[in-house]
Write a protein that holds these residues in place. Structure first.
Motif, PDB file in Angstrom:
ATOM      1  N   SER A  76       0.857  -1.185   0.000  1.00  0.00           N
ATOM      2  CA  SER A  76       0.000   0.000   0.000  1.00  0.00           C
ATOM      3  C   SER A  76       0.892   1.233   0.000  1.00  0.00           C
ATOM      4  O   SER A  76       2.048   1.176   0.408  1.00  0.00           O
ATOM      5  CB  SER A  76      -0.940   0.010   1.204  1.00  0.00           C
ATOM      6  N   THR A  78       0.966   5.632   0.786  1.00  0.00           N
ATOM      7  CA  THR A  78       0.319   6.785   1.402  1.00  0.00           C
ATOM      8  C   THR A  78       1.029   8.045   0.920  1.00  0.00           C
ATOM      9  O   THR A  78       2.246   8.166   1.071  1.00  0.00           O
ATOM     10  CB  THR A  78       0.408   6.696   2.942  1.00  0.00           C
ATOM     11  N   LYS A  84      -4.497   7.140   1.355  1.00  0.00           N
ATOM     12  CA  LYS A  84      -3.945   5.788   1.263  1.00  0.00           C
ATOM     13  C   LYS A  84      -4.526   5.063   0.054  1.00  0.00           C
ATOM     14  O   LYS A  84      -5.727   5.167  -0.225  1.00  0.00           O
ATOM     15  CB  LYS A  84      -4.276   5.021   2.544  1.00  0.00           C
TER      16      LYS A  84
END
Length: 96
Positions: A76, A78, A84
């Motif tokens: 992931s 951010t 996010k």
């Protein structure tokens, strides 16, 4: 887009290639899949956190950080504003 590449043995290390639309902090987690073979050495979870720029990025994985076997890779990102991305999950294999 995510691509994982690992050498023919854990001694050589590997790399994780990914493309981002803007600069962000990338978090990648390699979680061992259950071992099917008896006597296989215990594998540990590996977490990586790196700052990445917009466009193509390569994150290197130091040698001997991943033992041979199957892993579940979760990634992931951010951005600076705190937004996010969706978590991308892939099954990857480290050859031994």
């Amino acid at each position: 887009k995510v691509k994982f590449r690992h050498g023919k043995s854990p001694k050589k290390g590997g790399s994780l290639k990914l493309t981002l639309s803007e600069a962000a902090t990338v978090k990648a987690t390699f979680k061992p899949a259950p071992a099917k073979k008896k006597g296989q050495k215990k594998r540990k979870k590996l977490k990586l956190t790196k700052k990445a720029v917009a466009g193509a990025n390569t994150i290197s994985i130091r040698k001997r950080k991943l033992r041979p076997g199957k892993y579940r890779l979760s990634i992931s990102a951010t951005d600076a504003a705190g937004n996010k991305s969706k978590t991308i999950v892939r099954k990857v294999k480290v050859k031994g």
